[in-house]
Design a protein around this motif. Structure first.
Motif, PDB file in Angstrom:
ATOM      1  N   LEU A  19      -9.227  38.409  12.589  1.00  0.00           N
ATOM      2  CA  LEU A  19      -7.782  38.539  12.423  1.00  0.00           C
ATOM      3  C   LEU A  19      -7.095  38.711  13.774  1.00  0.00           C
ATOM      4  CD1 LEU A  19      -5.300  38.843  10.584  1.00  0.00           C
ATOM      5  CD2 LEU A  19      -5.779  41.301  10.478  1.00  0.00           C
ATOM      6  N   LEU A  59      -7.500  31.884  10.069  1.00  0.00           N
ATOM      7  CA  LEU A  59      -7.022  32.669   8.923  1.00  0.00           C
ATOM      8  C   LEU A  59      -7.349  31.983   7.595  1.00  0.00           C
ATOM      9  CD1 LEU A  59      -3.510  33.892  10.154  1.00  0.00           C
ATOM     10  CD2 LEU A  59      -5.681  35.137  10.159  1.00  0.00           C
ATOM     11  N   ALA A  62     -11.372  37.637   7.954  1.00  0.00           N
ATOM     12  CA  ALA A  62     -10.194  38.026   8.722  1.00  0.00           C
ATOM     13  C   ALA A  62      -9.484  39.212   8.105  1.00  0.00           C
ATOM     14  CB  ALA A  62      -9.231  36.836   8.842  1.00  0.00           C
TER      15      ALA A  62
END
Length: 199
Positions: free
Chosen positions: A93, A188, A195
């Motif tokens: 992330l 993502l 993530a």
């Protein structure tokens, strides 16, 4: 990943993006093309900053787009800071957000400053820090250069809508900042569970 490393990633991507754009702007005339391979070319174009060269109509369209991007960068920057500070966000992330932030930052630099630090690239090489800039603050054009025309040809007549038309895949022309944004979004999507997994 620490906030320092995340900012370092943003800085490196932003630096590579701006060096490549300044090189193209000062060594290519608008529309110039260099073939690296038959499927990869350096082709200099400029656009108003939206995908596929789209623009917001009206006298203040470009200003609205630039201001919106500045607000978006603030939001993405806060998202990055918050994700690191929470201590339990995954590196997937953090890297994704850092890449998106770097890419957005790279294109906003063009939009905010290029109009006042470069002169026009039409039929001449642009000069950095020109005394005759082509625009004004918040009205600069984004520099794009990477072109990957993997296949060009005429589509078969039997295809609906596009049949019989000339077609190029892949016909988008983009820059390092766009690559960073696309990579961040790709992380993502592809690594969604990792993530957004909380330790």
């Amino acid at each position: 990943m620490s906030l320092r490393n995340a900012y370092l990633l943003v800085f490196i991507v932003l630096l590579v993006d701006q060096i490549s754009k300044i090189y193209i702007k000062t060594n290519f005339v608008l529309g110039d093309e260099v073939e690296v391979f038959n499927w990869f070319k350096i082709h200099f174009i400029e656009n108003e900053g939206m995908a596929w060269g789209t623009k917001i109509p009206g006298e203040y369209g470009k200003l609205i787009l630039t201001l919106f991007r500045l607000v978006a960068i603030g939001g993405i920057g806060y998202w990055l800071w918050d994700s690191v500070e929470r201590k339990h966000s995954s590196n997937y992330l953090i890297v994704a957000i850092a890449l998106i932030l770097a890419g957005a930052f790279g294109n906003i630099v063009d939009s905010v400053f290029y109009g006042v630090i470069f002169d026009d690239s039409t039929s001449q090489l642009a000069t950095l820090f020109s005394d005759q800039p082509y625009g004004k603050y918040f009205h600069g054009k984004v520099v794009d250069m990477f072109y990957f025309p993997f296949w060009s040809g005429n589509l078969p007549q039997w295809l609906p809508v596009w049949g019989g038309r000339d077609f190029t895949f892949f016909n988008a022309i983009f820059n390092v900042a766009d690559v960073a944004i696309s990579t961040g979004v790709g992380i993502l999507i592809v690594f969604n569970k990792k993530a957004f997994h909380k330790h």
